[in-house]
Design an enzyme around this catalytic site. Structure first.
Site, short mmCIF file in Angstrom:
data_model
loop_
_atom_site.label_atom_id
_atom_site.label_comp_id
_atom_site.label_asym_id
_atom_site.label_seq_id
_atom_site.Cartn_x
_atom_site.Cartn_y
_atom_site.Cartn_z
N ARG A 160 -0.72 -2.93 -3.29
CA ARG A 160 -0.15 -3.26 -4.60
C ARG A 160 1.13 -2.45 -4.81
NH1 ARG A 160 -4.64 -0.31 -8.57
NH2 ARG A 160 -4.12 1.85 -8.01
N VAL B 72 -5.08 7.56 4.66
CA VAL B 72 -3.97 8.23 5.34
C VAL B 72 -4.27 9.69 5.67
CG1 VAL B 72 -2.22 6.70 4.38
CG2 VAL B 72 -2.81 8.80 3.15
N TYR C 81 1.90 16.84 -7.18
CA TYR C 81 2.80 15.74 -6.87
C TYR C 81 4.19 16.26 -6.49
CZ TYR C 81 4.99 11.13 -7.34
OH TYR C 81 5.67 9.96 -7.11
N THR D 74 5.56 0.41 -12.25
CA THR D 74 4.24 0.30 -11.64
C THR D 74 3.21 0.85 -12.62
OG1 THR D 74 4.36 2.50 -10.63
CG2 THR D 74 5.21 0.64 -9.33
#
Length: 256
Positions: free
Chosen positions: A16, A64, A155, A190
């Protein structure tokens, strides 16, 4: 003819958002696309829709952070489509919370996916790209790879690290004709950016901070990826910003 005819592209986080847009565009440009994600239902649906419209695609479940998972998906790409030319390290997550209020486990979860996942992806792609005479790796960082954002220590740390990993890989892999670059999106429309904890309003609207007074679109990021993969053939170790001018500085209102 498409810009990526005969190429094989592996995209992580492709179920997505930005990854999906990249997979669809690359397929339209002639690439055989391997979609990797932990969101199996969504990822399979995207791959099937690409195939239904005449493209080449397959979906494989990919965590991942799992080294063996990377080996498997790369091997399947080579077996199914004959090689690997392009890797987009797109998968990433965000966890909001101050350093004081976050746990080590929460911090490391972001680091493992956003940073270690990129390193593992690069490592898995080297051998098949060498065998095909070269390739292109694009690592997705962020404007958070340049500046701090309160409440996003994991992040920001991971996205700064992606810049560094990219520089090292560009130096190490240039002798193999493998280019490695990073892309730094700003506010892209997003679900993550619409999250009120990140910068969206309680109604899910994006509070735009860039000089171009709108959020970017996933399709615009995909076009940047296509440019790097197909046209920017003398660029490696470079940082490509797609942020509406955010990193240019802060606009100061001018009184008439």
């Amino acid at each position: 003819m498409g810009k990526l005819d005969g190429q094989v592209a592996l995209i992580s986080g492709a179920a997505r958002g930005q990854g999906e847009a990249q997979a669809r565009l690359f397929a339209r440009e002639g690439a055989a696309v391997v979609l990797g994600d932990v969101l199996e239902a969504e990822g399979r649906q995207v791959a099937e829709s690409i195939i239904d419209t005449g493209g080449q695609a397959m979906f494989r479940n990919l965590d991942v952070t799992d080294q063996s998972g990377w080996s498997e998906i790369v091997g399947q790409a080579v077996e199914q489509f004959g090689g690997l030319n392009i890797l987009i390290n797109n998968a990433g997550i965000l966890r909001a919370g101050t350093i004081e209020d976050s746990t080590l486990e929460e911090y490391l979860e972001v680091i493992d996916i956003n940073q270690v996942g990129v390193w593992l992806g690069i490592r898995a792609a080297i051998e098949p790209m060498r065998e095909t005479g070269g390739g292109c790796i694009v690592n997705v960082s962020s404007t958070a790879g340049y500046e701090g954002y309160a409440g996003l220590s994991g992040y920001v740390s991971s996205k700064f690290a992606v810049r560094g990993i990219t520089k090292v890989a560009a130096l190490e892999l240039a002798p193999y004709n493998i280019r490695v670059n990073s892309v730094h999106p700003g506010q892209i429309d997003t679900p993550m950016v619409r999250d009120p904890r990140i910068g969206g309003s309680p109604e899910g609207e994006i509070s735009v901070t860039s000089p171009i007074a709108r959020a970017g679109l996933p399709e615009e990021v995909a076009k940047m990826m296509l440019f790097i993969a197909a046209d920017a053939t003398y660029s490696t170790g470079a940082e490509f910003q797609i942020d509406g001018g955010h990193m240019s500085g802060r606009a100061i209102p001018v009184n008439d």
